[in-house]
Structure formats: C-alpha cells, structure tokens
Write an enzyme that holds these catalytic residues in place. Structure first.
Site, PDB file in Angstrom:
ATOM      1  N   ARG A 174       0.837  -1.215   0.000  1.00  0.00           N
ATOM      2  CA  ARG A 174       0.000   0.000   0.000  1.00  0.00           C
ATOM      3  C   ARG A 174       0.868   1.260   0.000  1.00  0.00           C
ATOM      4  O   ARG A 174       0.564   2.243   0.680  1.00  0.00           O
ATOM      5  CB  ARG A 174      -0.942   0.031   1.213  1.00  0.00           C
ATOM      6  CG  ARG A 174      -1.954  -1.111   1.259  1.00  0.00           C
ATOM      7  CD  ARG A 174      -2.944  -1.038   0.108  1.00  0.00           C
ATOM      8  NE  ARG A 174      -4.043  -1.972   0.256  1.00  0.00           N
ATOM      9  CZ  ARG A 174      -4.045  -3.228  -0.235  1.00  0.00           C
ATOM     10  NH1 ARG A 174      -3.016  -3.705  -0.913  1.00  0.00           N
ATOM     11  NH2 ARG A 174      -5.106  -3.993  -0.064  1.00  0.00           N
ATOM     12  N   SER A 247     -11.042  -1.079   2.730  1.00  0.00           N
ATOM     13  CA  SER A 247     -10.357  -1.115   4.029  1.00  0.00           C
ATOM     14  C   SER A 247     -10.052   0.312   4.464  1.00  0.00           C
ATOM     15  O   SER A 247      -9.425   1.059   3.710  1.00  0.00           O
ATOM     16  CB  SER A 247      -9.022  -1.861   3.930  1.00  0.00           C
ATOM     17  OG  SER A 247      -9.204  -3.166   3.472  1.00  0.00           O
ATOM     18  N   GLU A 343      -5.751   3.870   5.459  1.00  0.00           N
ATOM     19  CA  GLU A 343      -5.323   3.558   4.084  1.00  0.00           C
ATOM     20  C   GLU A 343      -5.741   4.671   3.120  1.00  0.00           C
ATOM     21  O   GLU A 343      -4.940   5.123   2.308  1.00  0.00           O
ATOM     22  CB  GLU A 343      -5.899   2.216   3.632  1.00  0.00           C
ATOM     23  CG  GLU A 343      -5.416   1.856   2.246  1.00  0.00           C
ATOM     24  CD  GLU A 343      -6.191   0.735   1.612  1.00  0.00           C
ATOM     25  OE1 GLU A 343      -5.925  -0.425   1.937  1.00  0.00           O
ATOM     26  OE2 GLU A 343      -7.056   1.020   0.754  1.00  0.00           O
TER      27      GLU A 343
HETATM   28  P1  FAD Z   1      -9.010   8.159  -5.527  1.00  0.00           P
HETATM   29  O1  FAD Z   1      -9.709   7.600  -4.361  1.00  0.00           O
HETATM   30  O2  FAD Z   1      -9.683   9.226  -6.295  1.00  0.00           O
HETATM   31  O3  FAD Z   1      -7.586   8.673  -5.078  1.00  0.00           O
HETATM   32  C1  FAD Z   1      -6.777   7.853  -4.262  1.00  0.00           C
HETATM   33  C2  FAD Z   1      -5.396   8.502  -4.159  1.00  0.00           C
HETATM   34  O4  FAD Z   1      -4.772   8.516  -5.443  1.00  0.00           O
HETATM   35  C3  FAD Z   1      -5.461   9.973  -3.719  1.00  0.00           C
HETATM   36  O5  FAD Z   1      -4.319  10.244  -2.912  1.00  0.00           O
HETATM   37  C4  FAD Z   1      -5.360  10.755  -5.014  1.00  0.00           C
HETATM   38  O6  FAD Z   1      -4.767  12.029  -4.832  1.00  0.00           O
HETATM   39  C5  FAD Z   1      -4.458   9.848  -5.846  1.00  0.00           C
HETATM   40  N1  FAD Z   1      -4.715   9.914  -7.292  1.00  0.00           N
HETATM   41  C6  FAD Z   1      -5.872   9.610  -7.939  1.00  0.00           C
HETATM   42  N2  FAD Z   1      -5.702   9.726  -9.275  1.00  0.00           N
HETATM   43  C7  FAD Z   1      -4.415  10.126  -9.463  1.00  0.00           C
HETATM   44  C8  FAD Z   1      -3.630  10.424 -10.616  1.00  0.00           C
HETATM   45  N3  FAD Z   1      -4.111  10.343 -11.871  1.00  0.00           N
HETATM   46  N4  FAD Z   1      -2.330  10.811 -10.432  1.00  0.00           N
HETATM   47  C9  FAD Z   1      -1.799  10.883  -9.197  1.00  0.00           C
HETATM   48  N5  FAD Z   1      -2.496  10.622  -8.061  1.00  0.00           N
HETATM   49  C10 FAD Z   1      -3.780  10.238  -8.201  1.00  0.00           C
HETATM   50  N6  FAD Z   1      -7.572  -1.065  -2.798  1.00  0.00           N
HETATM   51  C11 FAD Z   1      -6.694  -2.094  -2.881  1.00  0.00           C
HETATM   52  O7  FAD Z   1      -5.472  -1.871  -3.011  1.00  0.00           O
HETATM   53  N7  FAD Z   1      -7.123  -3.379  -2.834  1.00  0.00           N
HETATM   54  C12 FAD Z   1      -8.431  -3.711  -2.704  1.00  0.00           C
HETATM   55  O8  FAD Z   1      -8.766  -4.888  -2.672  1.00  0.00           O
HETATM   56  C13 FAD Z   1      -9.370  -2.651  -2.626  1.00  0.00           C
HETATM   57  N8  FAD Z   1     -10.689  -2.919  -2.474  1.00  0.00           N
HETATM   58  C14 FAD Z   1     -11.574  -1.900  -2.385  1.00  0.00           C
HETATM   59  C15 FAD Z   1     -12.938  -2.217  -2.233  1.00  0.00           C
HETATM   60  C16 FAD Z   1     -13.881  -1.204  -2.138  1.00  0.00           C
HETATM   61  C17 FAD Z   1     -15.340  -1.565  -1.987  1.00  0.00           C
HETATM   62  C18 FAD Z   1     -13.467   0.153  -2.202  1.00  0.00           C
HETATM   63  C19 FAD Z   1     -14.479   1.251  -2.137  1.00  0.00           C
HETATM   64  C20 FAD Z   1     -12.110   0.477  -2.336  1.00  0.00           C
HETATM   65  C21 FAD Z   1     -11.157  -0.551  -2.420  1.00  0.00           C
HETATM   66  N9  FAD Z   1      -9.785  -0.284  -2.555  1.00  0.00           N
HETATM   67  C22 FAD Z   1      -8.888  -1.311  -2.672  1.00  0.00           C
HETATM   68  C23 FAD Z   1      -9.294   1.108  -2.568  1.00  0.00           C
HETATM   69  C24 FAD Z   1      -9.389   1.791  -3.969  1.00  0.00           C
HETATM   70  O9  FAD Z   1     -10.231   1.079  -4.814  1.00  0.00           O
HETATM   71  C25 FAD Z   1      -8.019   1.919  -4.631  1.00  0.00           C
HETATM   72  O10 FAD Z   1      -7.131   2.617  -3.803  1.00  0.00           O
HETATM   73  C26 FAD Z   1      -8.107   2.644  -5.979  1.00  0.00           C
HETATM   74  O11 FAD Z   1      -6.864   2.549  -6.647  1.00  0.00           O
HETATM   75  C27 FAD Z   1      -8.493   4.115  -5.849  1.00  0.00           C
HETATM   76  O12 FAD Z   1      -8.756   4.625  -7.147  1.00  0.00           O
HETATM   77  P2  FAD Z   1      -9.521   6.007  -7.342  1.00  0.00           P
HETATM   78  O13 FAD Z   1      -9.459   6.361  -8.791  1.00  0.00           O
HETATM   79  O14 FAD Z   1     -10.855   5.914  -6.751  1.00  0.00           O
HETATM   80  O15 FAD Z   1      -8.583   6.983  -6.522  1.00  0.00           O
HETATM   81  N1  EPU Z   2     -11.135 -10.683   9.825  1.00  0.00           N
HETATM   82  C1  EPU Z   2     -11.720 -10.438  11.058  1.00  0.00           C
HETATM   83  N2  EPU Z   2     -12.897  -9.747  11.083  1.00  0.00           N
HETATM   84  C2  EPU Z   2     -13.495  -9.281   9.956  1.00  0.00           C
HETATM   85  C3  EPU Z   2     -12.894  -9.532   8.706  1.00  0.00           C
HETATM   86  C4  EPU Z   2     -11.704 -10.218   8.662  1.00  0.00           C
HETATM   87  O1  EPU Z   2     -11.213 -10.833  12.085  1.00  0.00           O
HETATM   88  O2  EPU Z   2     -14.555  -8.653  10.073  1.00  0.00           O
HETATM   89  C5  EPU Z   2      -9.870 -11.433   9.787  1.00  0.00           C
HETATM   90  C6  EPU Z   2     -10.129 -12.861   9.334  1.00  0.00           C
HETATM   91  O3  EPU Z   2      -9.434 -13.726  10.209  1.00  0.00           O
HETATM   92  C7  EPU Z   2      -9.478 -12.942   7.963  1.00  0.00           C
HETATM   93  C8  EPU Z   2      -8.401 -11.845   8.022  1.00  0.00           C
HETATM   94  O4  EPU Z   2      -8.952 -10.853   8.880  1.00  0.00           O
HETATM   95  O5  EPU Z   2      -8.910 -14.176   7.726  1.00  0.00           O
HETATM   96  C9  EPU Z   2      -8.102 -11.246   6.662  1.00  0.00           C
HETATM   97  O6  EPU Z   2      -9.332 -10.779   6.070  1.00  0.00           O
HETATM   98  P1  EPU Z   2      -9.466 -10.518   4.507  1.00  0.00           P
HETATM   99  O7  EPU Z   2      -9.062 -11.720   3.737  1.00  0.00           O
HETATM  100  O8  EPU Z   2     -10.805  -9.938   4.258  1.00  0.00           O
HETATM  101  O9  EPU Z   2      -8.340  -9.447   4.204  1.00  0.00           O
HETATM  102  P2  EPU Z   2      -7.948  -8.099   4.925  1.00  0.00           P
HETATM  103  O10 EPU Z   2      -6.557  -8.249   5.442  1.00  0.00           O
HETATM  104  O11 EPU Z   2      -8.971  -7.640   5.881  1.00  0.00           O
HETATM  105  C10 EPU Z   2      -6.807  -7.146   2.778  1.00  0.00           C
HETATM  106  C11 EPU Z   2      -6.819  -5.856   2.020  1.00  0.00           C
HETATM  107  C12 EPU Z   2      -8.022  -5.776   1.105  1.00  0.00           C
HETATM  108  C13 EPU Z   2      -7.951  -6.928   0.122  1.00  0.00           C
HETATM  109  C14 EPU Z   2      -7.951  -8.239   0.897  1.00  0.00           C
HETATM  110  C15 EPU Z   2      -7.738  -9.435   0.001  1.00  0.00           C
HETATM  111  C16 EPU Z   2      -5.635  -4.267   3.389  1.00  0.00           C
HETATM  112  C17 EPU Z   2      -5.722  -3.083   4.273  1.00  0.00           C
HETATM  113  N3  EPU Z   2      -6.795  -4.741   2.931  1.00  0.00           N
HETATM  114  O12 EPU Z   2      -7.933  -7.114   3.654  1.00  0.00           O
HETATM  115  O13 EPU Z   2      -7.941  -4.563   0.369  1.00  0.00           O
HETATM  116  O14 EPU Z   2      -9.046  -6.906  -0.778  1.00  0.00           O
HETATM  117  O15 EPU Z   2      -6.861  -8.232   1.858  1.00  0.00           O
HETATM  118  O16 EPU Z   2      -6.429  -9.435  -0.432  1.00  0.00           O
HETATM  119  O17 EPU Z   2      -4.539  -4.731   3.081  1.00  0.00           O
HETATM  120  C18 EPU Z   2      -8.539  -2.272   0.435  1.00  0.00           C
HETATM  121  O18 EPU Z   2      -7.319  -2.041   0.405  1.00  0.00           O
HETATM  122  O19 EPU Z   2      -9.408  -1.357   0.423  1.00  0.00           O
HETATM  123  C19 EPU Z   2      -8.992  -3.659   0.449  1.00  0.00           C
HETATM  124  C20 EPU Z   2     -10.257  -4.013   0.483  1.00  0.00           C
END
Ligand code: FAD
Ligand code: EPU
Length: 349
Positions: A174, A247, A343
């Site tokens: 991240r 997250s 995050e």
């Molecule tokens: P924004 O939210 O608009 O911006 C995020 C950051 O990037 C800000 O600091 C912004 O200034 C910067 N930024 C945006 N565009 C640019 C650009 N063109 N140039 C330079 N900087 C820029 N993230 C994960 O890593 N893994 C996941 O599994 C994951 N799951 C998600 C699930 C849900 C339901 C949600 C809502 C979010 C999740 N995220 C996850 C977080 C998010 O999707 C990512 O961080 C994504 O890359 C953000 O894209 P955005 O265009 O919405 O960026």
């Molecule tokens: N868990 C709990 N309580 C909950 C949910 C999860 O205790 O309510 C525990 C469970 O034991 C589970 C562990 O947490 O096994 C890990 O959970 P999960 O697999 O959902 O992954 P996470 O670590 O919570 C991370 C990323 C997610 C990404 C998933 C899958 C971060 C901060 N988050 O979540 O990214 O999708 O792994 O790789 O690293 C995001 O960045 O926005 C995001 C959704």
C-alpha cells in the site's frame, strides 16, 4: 453546479463550487472551489496556467474510492478522465499502455478477454487506472507493481512530463513514491507488462475453496477472476449500496518481537510475514476484538460484514466518519499497543 460553459476549454472541463458527493464512494457531501476534469493530457500545461487556478492549492482525484473528505477543499481538484488502451509490441510480454481515466476493473476484464493473464486477482477493485500505482493496489496475494513497466506523469512542480520505471516507483505494501509525495505528480498513463507464461496465484486463504465451490479443478485465469470476484462480493459491502472506501486502515506491520508477544497472548490473531523483520497483523481482527464490528453512531459506522470497513449509512459528514475512525484507532492502540494507519487519503483531517 453545472460546468461553466465559458470555462470549458479544449481538453478540460472546469466547474466552480463543485459538489463531490457523487465523486467519493464514502458519499461525503463535500465541495471543491474548483474541479478540473482533464480529457486530454496535452491540456495539462494550459490548465495549470489558467488565471483563476494558477495560485490555488491542488488535489488529485480519480474516482474517489480511497479518499475521505473531512472538510471542503478550497482549491482546485484535478481529475484525469482520459481514455485509451494501446497495445505495444513484445514477444515475451503483452505490453499495454493505459490512460489514467480508464476504470481499473474494466481494464482487468479487457485483458482477460484478450487472453492476457496476470491481473485476474485484482478484479473488482474500484477506481481509476491512474490511481492504481498510488498505493500499489493489491488483493488476493498480488500487487499491481509486479506488472508495471513504467508510470507516465506530469510533474506539477516542474511543469514537465516525467516517466518512472518500476524501480523508481518504490512500490511496497500500500505504498509508492507517489503516495509519499501526494499531489506532486499527476499520473497520466501506466504501461503494464504481462508475462505470456501464466502461473495461477491461488495461495490466498479461501481462493482454492472458492474454486472447488465453483466446480473448477484446473483453473484458468477467468476461473481465478470468478473465484476472487465471488469472495469479494461476499466479504465487502458494495459502495453502490452503502458508502465506503474499502479497508479504512492498513494491516499494521510490526517488529517480529511485538508480533510474537501479541500472538502469545492472542493465539487467534491472524499474522503474516511482512517485509524485512516485520510481521503483518490483521487490522480487521484487532478492530473486531475491540467490539467495533457493526457499530453505528448516527450515520457513521463500521460494517457488520467486515470490521476494516468504515461505512456511511446515509448522511454522515466527513468529520463524523473521521471521529469514529479515530476512536477505533485509539481503542486498538490502547488495547494492543498497535497504531493503525488510515489507508485512504484523509483530506482536511
Ligand atoms: P481516488 O480515491 O480518487 O484517489 C486515491 C489517491 O490517489 C489519492 O491520494 C489521489 O490524490 C491519488 N490519485 C488519484 N488519481 C491520481 C492520478 N491520476 N495521479 C496521481 N495521483 C492520483 N484497494 C486495494 O489496493 N485493494 C483492494 O482490494 C481494494 N478494495 C476496495 C474495495 C472497495 C469496496 C473500495 C471502495 C475500495 C477498495 N480499494 C482497494 C481502494 C481503492 O479502490 C483503490 O485505492 C483505488 O486505486 C483508488 O482509485 P480512485 O481512482 O478511486 O482513486
Ligand atoms: N477478519 C476479522 N474480522 C473481519 C474480517 C476479517 O477478524 O470482520 C480477519 C479474518 O481472520 C481474515 C483476516 O482478517 O482471515 C483477513 O481478512 P481478509 O481476507 O478480508 O483481508 P484483509 O486483510 O482484511 C486485505 C486488504 C483488502 C484486500 C484483501 C484481500 C488491506 C488493508 N486490505 O484485507 O484490500 O481486498 O486483503 O487481499 O490490506 C482495500 O485495500 O481497500 C482492500 C479491500
């Protein structure tokens, strides 16, 4: 407010006093003094010289799926809306240049439809392609940095185009150079390098069970994508239904000795090897153990599906969401001695 017709110049659309409610997935009702949507990267130098914007503070925004607006932004928000996917030739790799405004999930699906594997574990991550390098998006054991050949950007300080190769991006969990210097480089495109030889990445907990559940014994890339998509849909709340930014905290990296001490006291705490001598702890588990899962205060809450997800049940303000997030952080710190880091980008916090 609708875009000011007189402010529509070639390559960008400028809106004064813009509402951001539909531009952040936490659905916070914030405003920006100016919003500039860039439809042609060549227009960026002219936009920066615009007389009404030249001296404004700047903030970069994609689709707003990883931001929390604690207050309004008194400056100009720059948002890349450029489109386009270009194939670059290479025998060993499929090399693809993608404009910053393309939706990430569309890109993943497009690569799979073209027979290019690699990104399947990153399916269904919301947001724009331009934001993907920012925090080195990752899921289910894969991070985008592995596939990035270069990132093309506009240096907003020096007013010139720049290119970063993968090493210069400084990717970590991240993390990247872009995250460490927010609003310095406006990412305009990324170039991906997808290997033609494919190895399934299905070690992450739950993926193999999900493949079995789907009746797949010899997975192809699309099967892995289906398994990840179905796990994600089950675990995470949908921002179209309830406001959230995925997250809200990063999984904390702590020194090995601290992880060992915590595990001795809490054997159920999920813990993985981190970079160097660190261990990565499950922030969700720490938060759930403090009793926050499913908690609701007014319209601010913690998801009852996943303890790491801060949710807006309707009309929570950014300040209310941030106050709850800080309470969670303080409670985890008091109980476990571990400091959680948000995050998403917290604006005005
Ligand atoms: P924004 O939210 O608009 O911006 C995020 C950051 O990037 C800000 O600091 C912004 O200034 C910067 N930024 C945006 N565009 C640019 C650009 N063109 N140039 C330079 N900087 C820029 N993230 C994960 O890593 N893994 C996941 O599994 C994951 N799951 C998600 C699930 C849900 C339901 C949600 C809502 C979010 C999740 N995220 C996850 C977080 C998010 O999707 C990512 O961080 C994504 O890359 C953000 O894209 P955005 O265009 O919405 O960026
Ligand atoms: N868990 C709990 N309580 C909950 C949910 C999860 O205790 O309510 C525990 C469970 O034991 C589970 C562990 O947490 O096994 C890990 O959970 P999960 O697999 O959902 O992954 P996470 O670590 O919570 C991370 C990323 C997610 C990404 C998933 C899958 C971060 C901060 N988050 O979540 O990214 O999708 O792994 O790789 O690293 C995001 O960045 O926005 C995001 C959704």
């Amino acid at each position: 407010m609708a875009p000011d017709e007189s402010a529509i110049a070639s390559g960008f659309i400028l809106t004064e006093n813009a509402t951001l409610r539909d531009r952040n997935t936490l659905r916070v009702d914030a405003r920006a003094a100016w919003l500039a949507e860039v439809h042609d990267a060549a227009a960026i130098p002219g936009l920066l010289e615009h007389p009404r914007l030249r001296d404004c503070p700047r903030l970069l925004l994609g689709e707003g799926s990883n931001v929390l607006f604690v207050r309004d932004f008194d400056g100009v928000i720059l948002s890349m809306k450029t489109r386009g996917v270009e194939r670059l030739d290479d025998d060993t790799y499929a090399r693809i240049r993608v404009a910053a405004g393309e939706r990430w999930d569309d890109l993943v699906r497009w690569t799979l439809a073209q027979g290019h594997a690699g990104l399947e574990n990153l399916i269904l991550i919301p947001g724009s392609t331009g934001a993907a390098p920012m925090q080195n998006i990752g899921a289910y054991g894969v991070e985008v940095g592995e596939f990035i050949e270069s990132v093309e950007a506009f240096d907003l300080g020096e007013h010139r185009e720049v290119q970063f190769d993968r090493a210069a991006c400084g990717f970590g969990y991240r993390d990247s150079i872009f995250k460490r210097h927010p609003d310095r480089w406006l990412i305009t495109s990324i170039t991906l390098r997808l290997p033609r030889e494919w190895t399934a990445r299905i070690e992450y907990a739950g993926v193999q069970d999900e493949l079995r559940r789907l009746g797949v014994s010899r997975p192809a890339p699309v099967h892995v994508a289906d398994a990840v998509a179905s796990l994600r849909t089950r675990k995470l709340p949908d921002p179209a239904v309830i406001g959230n930014a995925g997250s809200f905290f990063k999984n904390p990296l702590v020194p090995g000795w601290q992880a060992a001490a915590l595990l001795a006291e809490h054997p159920g705490l999920p813990c993985w090897p981190g970079a160097g001598n660190t261990s990565k702890l499950s922030a969700a588990w720490l938060i759930e153990s403090c009793g926050f899962k499913g908690l609701r205060e007014g319209d601010a809450g913690i998801s009852n599906r996943h303890a790491l997800v801060l949710v807006n049940h309707g009309n929570a303000s950014g300040a209310q969401l941030w106050a709850l997030a800080q309470r969670v952080r303080d409670a985890v710190h008091a109980r476990f001695g571990v400091l959680l880091e948000p995050e998403p980008r917290v604006i005005g916090g």
